[in-house]
Design a protein around this motif. Structure first.
Motif, mmCIF file in Angstrom:
data_model
loop_
_atom_site.group_PDB
_atom_site.id
_atom_site.type_symbol
_atom_site.label_atom_id
_atom_site.label_comp_id
_atom_site.label_asym_id
_atom_site.label_seq_id
_atom_site.Cartn_x
_atom_site.Cartn_y
_atom_site.Cartn_z
ATOM 1 N N ARG A 170 44.253 54.541 43.578
ATOM 2 C CA ARG A 170 42.820 54.293 43.374
ATOM 3 C C ARG A 170 42.548 53.810 41.954
ATOM 4 N N ALA A 171 43.200 54.446 40.978
ATOM 5 C CA ALA A 171 42.968 54.072 39.583
ATOM 6 C C ALA A 171 43.407 52.635 39.311
ATOM 7 N N CYS A 172 44.539 52.237 39.883
ATOM 8 C CA CYS A 172 45.018 50.863 39.703
ATOM 9 C C CYS A 172 44.041 49.872 40.335
ATOM 10 N N ALA A 173 43.605 50.160 41.565
ATOM 11 C CA ALA A 173 42.667 49.259 42.248
ATOM 12 C C ALA A 173 41.324 49.242 41.542
ATOM 13 N N GLU A 174 40.898 50.382 41.022
ATOM 14 C CA GLU A 174 39.616 50.438 40.322
ATOM 15 C C GLU A 174 39.639 49.569 39.065
ATOM 16 N N LEU A 175 40.741 49.604 38.329
ATOM 17 C CA LEU A 175 40.838 48.773 37.133
ATOM 18 C C LEU A 175 40.801 47.294 37.512
ATOM 19 N N LEU A 176 41.508 46.920 38.570
ATOM 20 C CA LEU A 176 41.481 45.523 38.999
ATOM 21 C C LEU A 176 40.074 45.120 39.434
ATOM 22 N N CYS A 177 39.392 45.974 40.179
ATOM 23 C CA CYS A 177 38.013 45.685 40.589
ATOM 24 C C CYS A 177 37.109 45.527 39.371
ATOM 25 N N ASP A 178 37.309 46.380 38.364
ATOM 26 C CA ASP A 178 36.493 46.292 37.156
ATOM 27 C C ASP A 178 36.729 44.983 36.414
ATOM 28 N N ILE A 179 37.970 44.532 36.391
ATOM 29 C CA ILE A 179 38.280 43.256 35.721
ATOM 30 C C ILE A 179 37.653 42.098 36.482
ATOM 31 N N LEU A 180 37.762 42.121 37.796
ATOM 32 C CA LEU A 180 37.201 41.035 38.609
ATOM 33 C C LEU A 180 35.676 40.981 38.491
ATOM 34 N N ALA A 181 35.065 42.134 38.264
ATOM 35 C CA ALA A 181 33.601 42.193 38.145
ATOM 36 C C ALA A 181 33.137 42.137 36.690
ATOM 37 N N ASP A 182 34.058 41.807 35.777
ATOM 38 C CA ASP A 182 33.727 41.702 34.342
ATOM 39 C C ASP A 182 33.287 43.026 33.737
ATOM 40 N N ARG A 183 33.741 44.135 34.325
ATOM 41 C CA ARG A 183 33.429 45.442 33.751
ATOM 42 C C ARG A 183 34.519 45.924 32.792
ATOM 43 N N ASP B 152 43.182 42.933 29.672
ATOM 44 C CA ASP B 152 44.357 43.604 29.132
ATOM 45 C C ASP B 152 44.093 45.094 28.887
ATOM 46 N N THR B 153 43.155 45.654 29.639
ATOM 47 C CA THR B 153 42.811 47.071 29.507
ATOM 48 C C THR B 153 43.976 47.961 29.954
ATOM 49 N N VAL B 154 44.202 49.045 29.237
ATOM 50 C CA VAL B 154 45.217 50.034 29.624
ATOM 51 C C VAL B 154 44.520 51.380 29.807
ATOM 52 N N ARG B 155 44.724 51.977 30.975
ATOM 53 C CA ARG B 155 44.158 53.300 31.260
ATOM 54 C C ARG B 155 45.283 54.286 31.566
ATOM 55 N N ARG B 156 45.015 55.565 31.361
ATOM 56 C CA ARG B 156 46.022 56.597 31.586
ATOM 57 C C ARG B 156 45.687 57.429 32.819
ATOM 58 N N ARG C 110 40.141 52.218 47.625
ATOM 59 C CA ARG C 110 39.293 51.853 46.489
ATOM 60 C C ARG C 110 38.901 50.371 46.529
ATOM 61 N N ALA C 111 39.822 49.511 46.920
ATOM 62 C CA ALA C 111 39.492 48.085 47.000
ATOM 63 C C ALA C 111 38.399 47.832 48.028
ATOM 64 N N GLN C 112 38.446 48.539 49.140
ATOM 65 C CA GLN C 112 37.443 48.355 50.181
ATOM 66 C C GLN C 112 36.054 48.755 49.704
ATOM 67 N N GLU C 113 35.988 49.700 48.766
ATOM 68 C CA GLU C 113 34.684 50.105 48.230
ATOM 69 C C GLU C 113 34.011 48.963 47.483
ATOM 70 N N ASP C 114 34.797 48.007 46.989
ATOM 71 C CA ASP C 114 34.241 46.811 46.351
ATOM 72 C C ASP C 114 34.251 45.612 47.286
ATOM 73 N N ALA D 232 47.027 47.640 32.753
ATOM 74 C CA ALA D 232 47.979 48.617 33.272
ATOM 75 C C ALA D 232 47.334 49.982 33.392
ATOM 76 N N VAL D 233 47.838 50.755 34.359
ATOM 77 C CA VAL D 233 47.526 52.177 34.460
ATOM 78 C C VAL D 233 48.854 52.896 34.295
ATOM 79 N N ILE D 234 48.939 53.777 33.312
ATOM 80 C CA ILE D 234 50.223 54.379 32.976
ATOM 81 C C ILE D 234 50.150 55.895 33.017
#
Length: 339
Positions: free
Chosen positions: A303-316, A320-324, A90-94, A156-158
């Motif tokens: 993938r979900a963890c990396a996607e959240l980090l990518c979204d934060i880095l891209a201001d998406r 402090d977002t939490v996803r399940r 997932r990180a490579q996709e960004d 976090a992704v929980i």
């Protein structure tokens, strides 16, 4: 006439803080009190402030890489390897490379100079490296919540680990078990803590004490076998064993066979024993009989963890977002269920 663009300095002045504090509060970095962070964000929203993404990337001196911190025992567990592969993909996709950090971690300042953000998976409250990683000055996403002292905002992704163990306990009960046991993981991760607490609360709610035995977080099949032998010898009335650590369920099956307990043959029979696992993988799917287990979908979780980090880095996403993340129960022959 075009209105003037609201700047970070405008936000800082209106909130009564320095420009650097306002920046840290909006980015979720640095040591900023929660009340101050909330005030700065409220002022920014009120003024209509919109960060300049290009400028933020320049200020961060982007490295084009993110760091991945796994538990020290991860290298021999199938779950974490699959999680890492999913995160890398997932990180490579960004366009980001993934740097695997040494289990001992490193000083936050040095980490921050090497990566744009961090993934910290199953952080232990007793892991001395984790506080420095969470306070490294770059966006952080944890895989499961960190139960140690808070150092700053992190995403976090929980998973609902209490619900997954409850599903296993309910399942073996429906299949006839009356005295279930749990080989619970040691340690202070959110996963281990939730499993131990859930076993106790489920037992109280159902009027039965779940036989709780603590094993290492990454217990081997041999360790699981030894613990199961001792458990079933001391209390032959135990008619279901749920094994938490990844890959250790075959040890439970060996112990059952050595003691003449028929796995999956029906807990109501005198020698019957139901066996299940909290983590699915090759060891449970390929066992004889195949073992009922919770599929935590580790590659999708990574993938979900990396996607959240990518979204934060891209201001998406906010820092402090939490996803399940969803799991599923795979029922197999070890609990008398069809494969």
């Amino acid at each position: 006439m075009t209105s003037r663009t609201v700047t970070l300095l405008d936000v800082a002045r209106a909130a009564g803080v320095s420009k650097s504090t306002a920046s840290d509060a909006l980015q979720g970095s640095g040591r900023v009190a929660e009340a101050t962070r909330d005030r700065v964000r409220a002022v920014a929203e009120q003024l209509g402030y919109r960060p300049n993404s290009a400028a933020r990337r320049l200020r961060r001196a982007s490295t084009g890489a993110v760091g991945l911190h796994l538990p020290a025992t991860a290298t021999r567990l199938d779950y974490y390897m699959n999680l890492a592969f999913g995160a890398v993909e997932r990180a490579q996709e960004d366009g980001l490379d993934m740097v695997l950090l040494a289990p001992s971690g490193a000083a936050g300042g040095r980490i921050a100079s090497r990566v744009d953000g961090l993934l910290v998976i199953d952080p232990e409250a007793g892991d001395s490296a984790v506080p420095g990683l969470l306070d490294a000055g770059v966006p952080v996403v944890t895989g499961e919540r960190y139960l140690g002292p808070a150092t700053g905002p992190s995403a976090a992704v929980i998973c609902d680990n209490a619900a997954s163990l409850t599903a296993l306990l309910d399942h073996v009960t429906e299949r006839g078990a009356r005295l279930p046991a749990l080989l619970a993981p040691s340690g202070s991760s959110a996963w281990a803590t939730a499993l131990r607490a859930t076993a106790r609360s489920w037992g109280r709610a159902h009027g039965v004490e779940v036989a709780l035995r603590t094993v290492p977080f990454a217990a081997t099949p041999a360790e699981a076998e030894e613990t199961t032998r001792a458990l079933l010898t001391a209390d032959p009335a135990v008619d279901a064993v749920i094994c938490a650590p990844d890959g250790s369920a075959p040890g439970v099956l060996r112990a059952a066979a050595a003691l003449g307990r028929e796995v999956g043959g029906g807990a109501k029979s005198g020698s019957g024993l139901l066996v299940a696992a909290c983590v699915d993988g090759p060891a449970t799917r390929g066992a004889e009989p195949p073992v009922t287990a919770v599929d935590l979908r580790p590659a999708a979780y990574g993938r979900a963890c990396a996607e959240l980090l990518c979204d934060i880095l891209a201001d998406r996403a906010a820092p402090d977002t939490v996803r399940r993340h969803a799991w599923s129960l795979e029922t197999r022959a070890s609990t008398g269920s069809p494969g």
